[in-house]
Design a protein around this motif. Structure first.
Motif, mmCIF file in Angstrom:
data_model
loop_
_atom_site.group_PDB
_atom_site.id
_atom_site.type_symbol
_atom_site.label_atom_id
_atom_site.label_comp_id
_atom_site.label_asym_id
_atom_site.label_seq_id
_atom_site.Cartn_x
_atom_site.Cartn_y
_atom_site.Cartn_z
ATOM 1 N N SER A 66 56.102 -15.559 -25.275
ATOM 2 C CA SER A 66 57.561 -15.655 -25.272
ATOM 3 C C SER A 66 58.156 -14.342 -24.758
ATOM 4 O O SER A 66 57.644 -13.248 -25.038
ATOM 5 C CB SER A 66 58.066 -15.920 -26.695
ATOM 6 N N ALA A 67 59.246 -14.464 -24.001
ATOM 7 C CA ALA A 67 59.919 -13.259 -23.489
ATOM 8 C C ALA A 67 60.449 -12.390 -24.622
ATOM 9 O O ALA A 67 60.704 -11.195 -24.426
ATOM 10 C CB ALA A 67 61.050 -13.667 -22.547
ATOM 11 N N SER A 68 60.611 -12.948 -25.810
ATOM 12 C CA SER A 68 61.125 -12.171 -26.947
ATOM 13 C C SER A 68 60.062 -11.297 -27.598
ATOM 14 O O SER A 68 60.385 -10.409 -28.392
ATOM 15 C CB SER A 68 61.705 -13.127 -28.000
ATOM 16 N N LEU A 69 58.801 -11.513 -27.273
ATOM 17 C CA LEU A 69 57.721 -10.725 -27.873
ATOM 18 C C LEU A 69 57.679 -9.333 -27.242
ATOM 19 O O LEU A 69 57.536 -9.212 -26.014
ATOM 20 C CB LEU A 69 56.378 -11.427 -27.671
ATOM 21 N N PRO A 70 57.774 -8.252 -28.019
ATOM 22 C CA PRO A 70 57.773 -6.893 -27.461
ATOM 23 C C PRO A 70 56.359 -6.401 -27.141
ATOM 24 O O PRO A 70 55.834 -5.476 -27.778
ATOM 25 C CB PRO A 70 58.421 -6.066 -28.573
ATOM 26 N N LEU A 71 55.737 -7.028 -26.159
ATOM 27 C CA LEU A 71 54.382 -6.665 -25.749
ATOM 28 C C LEU A 71 54.283 -6.874 -24.241
ATOM 29 O O LEU A 71 54.767 -7.886 -23.715
ATOM 30 C CB LEU A 71 53.355 -7.537 -26.480
ATOM 31 N N ALA A 72 53.670 -5.922 -23.535
ATOM 32 C CA ALA A 72 53.586 -5.995 -22.076
ATOM 33 C C ALA A 72 52.168 -6.174 -21.564
ATOM 34 O O ALA A 72 51.965 -6.690 -20.468
ATOM 35 C CB ALA A 72 54.195 -4.737 -21.445
#
Length: 292
Positions: free
Chosen positions: A101-107
């Motif tokens: 999900s784009a909301s997950l703070p992981l790259a």
């Protein structure tokens, strides 16, 4: 009279040769989208095709026996590429992308971490997002791993992930199998804590994010761009090889040019293969001109 008859026969034979269809065989994953798109592109360029995409094993046998001019093949892990008189060139790649999900703070993520999420045995057993770095509300949120099932259109992606990511191990029982990439993305939208393995390329919108993947904690992570996939920097990929008899390259040039052209690349993308980067395709086409 005999000389005239012989000349007429030679003219008819030459005309038949010119009109004969190019015989292409190979991977059954090319049987639908690629076949339709590439046939249309080739015919618009004046090439007639006979396509037989019944599988790589079948395609190799057809090429060996002279029943095909070229074959587009995916070889099994550990299988050696055909040696002389055969010539093998990469045409495209199948890749596994990692989506969240784009909301997950992981790259980005490492191979080891992915194995810890998806593998039944031998992994780190990662079950909470906080174990991968995200904090605050993500610290204790459960990781929900998603993969294509073994029967849908993306079943090959599942097998590819097992080989390249899990080293042949089974998926963990907590991994949820979805019937299609679209069903997987729909589940991911409902469950922001999910992480999915999908075939690449695949159209995504702003609700989702691809994770860059690195071999380990000391290696840089890469996104599945055509350049990264071709160089091998993005490791979750498997090549599709173009195979033909080396000495036949001059006669095959019209077909080979078409296979490395822009329209063939678009057809491969539609079939969820990552084509070679444009500059690489141009170089391969140039090299084929002087292949002997």
């Amino acid at each position: 009279m005999c000389r005239v008859r012989r000349l007429c026969w030679l003219l008819l034979w030459s005309a038949a040769e010119l009109c004969a269809a190019w015989r292409i065989t190979g991977s059954d994953l090319l049987a639908e989208d690629f076949s339709r798109e590439f046939r249309a592109a080739a015919e618009s360029a004046g090439l007639e095709l006979a396509l037989d995409f019944a599988g790589s094993h079948h395609g190799w046998r057809a090429l060996e026996s002279g029943r095909a001019d070229v074959a587009l093949l995916s070889f099994a892990p550990g299988q050696k590429l055909p040696a002389e008189p055969w010539h093998c060139l990469p045409l495209a790649y199948q890749a596994v992308a990692v989506v969240v999900s784009a909301s997950l703070p992981l790259a980005q993520v490492e191979h080891r971490q992915l194995a810890g999420i998806f593998a039944a045995t031998g992994g780190a057993g990662l079950r909470r997002w906080g174990e991968l770095g995200p904090t605050e509300e993500w610290l204790v949120r459960e990781i929900v791993p998603l993969v294509p099932d073994a029967t849908g259109s993306a079943a090959f992606t599942r097998g590819l992930a097992r080989q390249l990511l899990l080293e042949g191990r089974d998926f963990h029982p907590v991994v949820t199998a979805k019937a299609s990439p679209q069903a997987l993305l729909a589940q991911l939208e409902r469950e922001p804590g999910g992480i999915g393995l999908i075939p690449w390329p695949l159209s995504l919108d702003e609700r989702f994010r691809l994770l860059a993947v690195g071999a380990d904690q000391h290696a840089p992570a890469f996104l599945p761009t055509p350049e990264n996939i071709h160089r091998g920097d993005y490791g979750l990929r498997w090549p599709l090889w173009l195979v033909f008899r080396r000495e036949q390259a001059p006669q095959l040039l019209p077909l080979l040019r078409q296979l490395y052209g822009d329209k063939a690349a678009a057809a491969l993308e539609k079939a969820r293969f990552s084509p070679l980067p444009v500059a690489v395709r141009r170089q391969v086409a140039f090299d084929l001109e002087v292949l002997k």
